[in-house]
Each structure stands twice: as structure tokens, then as C-alpha cells.
Scaffold this active site. Sequence first.
Site, PDB file in Angstrom:
ATOM      1  N   TYR A 187     -71.129  40.026   2.264  1.00 45.98           N
ATOM      2  CA  TYR A 187     -72.071  40.336   3.288  1.00 45.98           C
ATOM      3  C   TYR A 187     -72.191  39.019   4.375  1.00 45.98           C
ATOM      4  CZ  TYR A 187     -73.491  43.550  -0.110  1.00 45.98           C
ATOM      5  OH  TYR A 187     -73.658  44.340  -1.182  1.00 45.98           O
ATOM      6  N   TYR A 239     -80.480  52.591  -1.038  1.00 49.67           N
ATOM      7  CA  TYR A 239     -79.203  51.750  -1.586  1.00 49.67           C
ATOM      8  C   TYR A 239     -78.366  52.011  -2.668  1.00 49.67           C
ATOM      9  CZ  TYR A 239     -76.019  48.160  -2.195  1.00 49.67           C
ATOM     10  OH  TYR A 239     -74.802  47.504  -2.594  1.00 49.67           O
ATOM     11  N   ASP A 298     -81.149  56.378  -9.922  1.00 50.73           N
ATOM     12  CA  ASP A 298     -80.164  55.186  -9.782  1.00 50.73           C
ATOM     13  C   ASP A 298     -81.311  54.103 -10.057  1.00 50.73           C
ATOM     14  OD1 ASP A 298     -78.997  52.990  -9.356  1.00 50.73           O
ATOM     15  OD2 ASP A 298     -78.317  53.543  -7.311  1.00 50.73           O
ATOM     16  N   LYS A 331     -76.987  45.872 -13.124  1.00 49.21           N
ATOM     17  CA  LYS A 331     -77.531  44.731 -13.043  1.00 49.21           C
ATOM     18  C   LYS A 331     -78.095  44.058 -14.154  1.00 49.21           C
ATOM     19  CE  LYS A 331     -78.254  44.586  -8.011  1.00 49.21           C
ATOM     20  NZ  LYS A 331     -78.280  45.884  -7.356  1.00 49.21           N
TER      21      LYS A 331
END
Length: 422
Positions: free
Chosen positions: A22, A149, A240, A269
Site C-alpha cells: 500500500y 474489507y 469474516d 490475524k
Amino acid sequence: MSLTKADPEWFVRGAPHVWRPYCQHQSAAPALPVITARGSRLVLADGRELVDGTASWWTAAHGYNHAHIAERVRKQLEVLPHVAFGGLAHEPAYTLAALLCAFAGAPFERVFYTESGSVAVEVALKIALQFHQNHGRARKSILCFEGGYHGDTFATMSLCDPVDGMHRAFESTGVKAVHAPLPLEDGALESTLDKIGDDLACILVEPLLQGAGGMRLHSADVLKRLRKAADERGALLIFDEIATGFHRLGSAFAFHEAGVTPDLLVVGKALTGGTLPLAGTLTSEKVFEAFLGESSERALQHGPTYMGNPLACAAALASLELFGASNHSERVAKLAQSLHRIGQTLSSLPNIQSVRVHGAMLAIDLAPGTAPSSNAFAAHGAFIRPLRLGRSDVVYTVPPLTIEPADLDVLGAALLQTLRHP
Ligand SMILES: *Cc1c(COP(=O)(O)O)cnc(C)c1O
């Protein structure tokens, strides 16, 4: 890119060859070289220590270099660092599958391992679409949400926010994504569902907190409506929880807090406590059974090379032990109180549009293009990476759940100082 004399030799030699995430390389400040990390702190090459307000993208839930996780990984390294998962089995992945299903609770009975969250979402979608195929239905539409996202791979890009998200250039990539606003305005869900008709394969949402799409909150009521809509239309509900899982919001998973159970659960994560890459797609036995049959065509044809890597599974086992060893709901409730106090101090600043806290997450909205840089926060001893979206900039923190009060004070002071003089 300006390099200074204090930069280590490896950094000077490697920087011209690394493509960063990014990152607009033409204008970005150099990355900060990290030598080691412990607790909630990153130790930089120039000797500075920064309190990490991002826990390395939500992963380092127990703080960095946790001795228990390190010990487990070291032992596993000596025995079996890796073996392929095709036709072979190993203890860490099998033990973890049973424990992870128990940690999530009913109805979760199966885990499919991957190495990244994006791929775990792709696997969930593949399961949902094939679930219908195996039942003799050709359903393709995926209901997802503005502000969402779900990752950076091609299918997941289509499911992120279509206007404001970082993947708007790749809005349509072959996946039939239909976006609805969140929170659900009156009638918005129904009219979107009517448009989709009987093509609805699944509904995909980040429960209670949409993360990288803007740190936006919604209520359990929204999730109840989605559960009802999925049931009425024979569609699967996918949560999610890559960001919200493992006590980030207090409960082990957001769906526990909401009291709404999905058919598929995606985790990643913090699964390994920020140690090694691992993600998983959990399903109920009802979903799994749709893949049983005589032909291999009914089976799920997927298998990442490093699937269920033993080192990563050992780290996840150690992390689950740490989650089990103390009351994390209580820990996060205390952390939330401290974040509320920080948020209250910040909310009086003139340039701040809104402040919200849920569990161990504090987010602050600013006008687009006005968030200070990471370097500005670093000058006050904290590592913070604002989100720059179309409709607002969002400065947020999701610190390690084990952050010490003194480090939290550093974080709070850095936010106040930096946002006071942007
Ligand atoms: C980070 C994240 C992903 C993508 O996970 P990666 O491991 O970066 O591929 C997907 N969904 C949510 C909600 C996330 O926070």
C-alpha cells in the site's frame, strides 16, 4: 527516499529492491527499520522505542516475542518444521483443528487451513458457491456491504467497499458481488435481496466492526436480520472475523457477543498471536456434508502448498493456551475503559469529527486528507498508521491486548499531541 547515516547497512542495501505494501514509493517516507520487539514495543535501529498502536495489523494480541509461543515454535522446529498436508497428517494441525472448533463452539466442526486471510475468505466463497452446486442449484450472487474489507486477492477485492475502498479500480473481477449499505437503512436489505432474487448464494459480513474499510460499527440487530434473510432464502451466512476474532471486541468472537451464529467463520490475524502466517475457514457439519459423495467433483478442490504448516499451528496452539489462561473478556473490558478515557480527551479537539470505541479498538474520524503521517505519531513515541479513505481519514488503534498502562499512556499522549498540532 532519504536514508540517514544511522540506517543499518541491510536497510540501505535492500531498500531499493523492496516493493512495500500500500505504498506510493515516489512520495512515501522510508519505512522504520525494526531491530526487535517486546511487549507492546517496537525497538528501532536508531535505538528509539515505539508503542505499537496497530499490534502489527491486529495480530500481536499477547504482545511481541511472547516466551510461551516462542518456546512452542522452537520445539516444533526441532521435530517437524513442515510437511505437506496432502495425504499426510501431523499433530499440531490436528490438535489445533479440534481446539479451534471448541474455542468457536457450536456449530463449528471443520477447519480448512490457509496461510492468509484473503485466501481463507476465497475458500469460504468457494465453499458457499459449491455448496449450492452440490445441491443442484446454480447460485452465484454474494451479498456484501459498503465499508467492508475482505482482502486483496481478486475475488475478495470485488467484495470490499465499491466506492471508498482501496480496490475500487478492480470493482468487478468476475465475482457476482452485490453491495448493500451498512448500517441497514429501512428497506435497503429487502430491496437488495429482491434484486438478487433466488440467485443468493451467501451473505458475507464482518460482524459488529468493519475494519480496514473505516472502523465502522453496527449492531447485533443487523446481524440478526442477515441471519433471518439467509435462512429464508436458503443462503449461507459467512462471518469474516479475521480482525474481530480472538477477543478483539471482548468475547472470543464477535458472533458470541452478538448472539448470531454464521454457517462459515473465517479467522486469521491474531490466530498465531502475531508469530506466523495462518488462517482458517471453519464450517458446520451441515456445510461439510454437502461435499460428501461418490465423485471427486463434489469434493472441495483446494490445497495451498504450506497449508496447516506445523510451526504456524504450534504458534496458534500456544496462543489459544494463552487466551485460555486468563480472563480476556475482563481484560478487554478494562482496556476499553482506558480507550474511552483517551477518546473523551480527543473528542474535544476541533479537527476531530467523531470518536468511537468498541472493545480494544479506538477510531477517530478526521476530514479527508488531514490525518497526520505515521512519522508525526512516531515523533511522540507511538506507531500509528491512519486509513486514508475517500470520505474520511481514520486514525485508529488496536493495541496488543496485554498492553501495560504506562504504554497505553504513551499511546494516548501521542494521539493527543499529534492530533492537537496536525
Ligand atoms: C486483514 C483482513 C483480511 C485479509 O487478511 P490477509 O491475511 O491480509 O490476507 C480479510 N478480512 C478482514 C476483515 C481483515 O481484517
